[in-house]
Design an enzyme around this catalytic site. Structure first.
Site, PDB file in Angstrom:
ATOM      1  N   LYS A  59       0.830  -1.202   0.000  1.00 45.90           N
ATOM      2  CA  LYS A  59       0.000   0.000   0.000  1.00 45.90           C
ATOM      3  C   LYS A  59       0.871   1.260   0.000  1.00 45.90           C
ATOM      4  O   LYS A  59       0.654   2.186  -0.790  1.00 45.90           O
ATOM      5  CB  LYS A  59      -0.929   0.005   1.220  1.00 45.90           C
ATOM      6  CG  LYS A  59      -1.986  -1.089   1.204  1.00 45.90           C
ATOM      7  CD  LYS A  59      -2.718  -1.154   2.543  1.00 45.90           C
ATOM      8  CE  LYS A  59      -3.606  -2.378   2.630  1.00 45.90           C
ATOM      9  NZ  LYS A  59      -4.265  -2.498   3.938  1.00 45.90           N
ATOM     10  N   ALA A  75      -0.707   0.614   6.141  1.00 44.64           N
ATOM     11  CA  ALA A  75      -0.991  -0.177   7.337  1.00 44.64           C
ATOM     12  C   ALA A  75      -1.890  -1.354   6.988  1.00 44.64           C
ATOM     13  O   ALA A  75      -2.683  -1.283   6.050  1.00 44.64           O
ATOM     14  CB  ALA A  75      -1.669   0.701   8.387  1.00 44.64           C
ATOM     15  N   ASP A  76      -1.735  -2.420   7.756  1.00 42.19           N
ATOM     16  CA  ASP A  76      -2.616  -3.565   7.580  1.00 42.19           C
ATOM     17  C   ASP A  76      -2.704  -4.336   8.890  1.00 42.19           C
ATOM     18  O   ASP A  76      -1.731  -4.404   9.641  1.00 42.19           O
ATOM     19  CB  ASP A  76      -2.117  -4.503   6.484  1.00 42.19           C
ATOM     20  CG  ASP A  76      -3.178  -5.534   6.138  1.00 42.19           C
ATOM     21  OD1 ASP A  76      -4.160  -5.157   5.471  1.00 42.19           O
ATOM     22  OD2 ASP A  76      -3.058  -6.689   6.578  1.00 42.19           O
ATOM     23  N   SER A  77      -3.867  -4.891   9.150  1.00 43.64           N
ATOM     24  CA  SER A  77      -4.076  -5.707  10.345  1.00 43.64           C
ATOM     25  C   SER A  77      -4.697  -7.040   9.938  1.00 43.64           C
ATOM     26  O   SER A  77      -5.556  -7.073   9.065  1.00 43.64           O
ATOM     27  CB  SER A  77      -5.023  -5.011  11.319  1.00 43.64           C
ATOM     28  OG  SER A  77      -4.472  -3.796  11.748  1.00 43.64           O
ATOM     29  N   SER A 112       0.610  -4.126  11.163  1.00 42.78           N
ATOM     30  CA  SER A 112       1.883  -3.713  10.576  1.00 42.78           C
ATOM     31  C   SER A 112       1.737  -2.339   9.953  1.00 42.78           C
ATOM     32  O   SER A 112       0.692  -2.021   9.390  1.00 42.78           O
ATOM     33  CB  SER A 112       2.318  -4.691   9.475  1.00 42.78           C
ATOM     34  OG  SER A 112       2.559  -5.963  10.018  1.00 42.78           O
TER      35      SER A 112
END
Length: 194
Positions: A59, A75-77, A112
């Site tokens: 991203k 960001a990613d979860s 992250s």
């Protein structure tokens, strides 16, 4: 201190966390096919943590290629239940199934973040929180779901920890901002030293 960053996410929650911490951001969603990326990485036996890191970096890099010189935050979860990734529900039946899978179990929420510039990652960080869900009856789970709006349900991966979802858990270990999808303290540290 950097006075503004680009947020490569359409998450209102992440935007609000940044604003609450006095980090100005411009929202430019990366619009990558997350399911496709996850599927590909899972075929390569990638861990949930690696998947989360990869998506955050993809991203950030995608938007930073278009906005040269700018700092771009991706960001990613992901939810990790015994090594399996739990994805966001597509409908309310799937949401109930996810809650039944998490019921009485401990899972990890991995968030992250990646900061990129000129198309390349220059910093990243991953944090993990541990959440133990209460043992609940199917009726209790349905009552919980009935209280949740569609927007909340699809944006927060079945539980909104800062709202109704907090009552689902008997034990929460970890940073609340991480659980909400953005370990902002580490981001601030990095930006303050940039």
């Amino acid at each position: 201190m950097v006075d503004q960053i680009i947020l490569a996410s359409k998450s209102e929650v992440r935007k609000k966390i940044l604003e609450k911490h006095k980090i100005n951001c411009i929202v430019k969603p990366a619009n990558i096919d997350e399911d496709n990326v996850k599927e590909s990485l899972l075929k390569e036996k990638a861990t949930p943590e690696i998947i989360s890191k990869n998506l955050a970096e993809l991203k950030a890099n995608k938007i930073s290629q278009k906005m040269l010189g700018e700092l771009v935050l991706g960001a990613d979860s992901v939810i990790d239940l015994n090594g399996e990734i739990i994805s966001k529900p597509e409908d309310r039946n799937e949401a109930l199934q996810i809650l039944q899978d998490l019921n009485g179990q401990t899972h990890h929420l991995i968030s992250s973040v990646c900061i990129s510039q000129n198309g390349s990652m220059i910093w990243n960080y991953t944090d993990k929180a541990s959440l133990t869900m209460k043992q609940m009856s199917e009726r209790e789970l349905k009552v919980y779901l009935a209280k949740i709006s569609d927007e909340t349900l699809y944006a927060y991966n079945v539980y909104q920890i800062e709202g109704e979802g907090e009552h689902l858990f008997s034990k929460i270990e970890g940073d609340k901002d991480t659980i909400m999808g953005l370990p902002v303290k580490k981001i601030k540290e990095y930006l303050n030293n940039y």
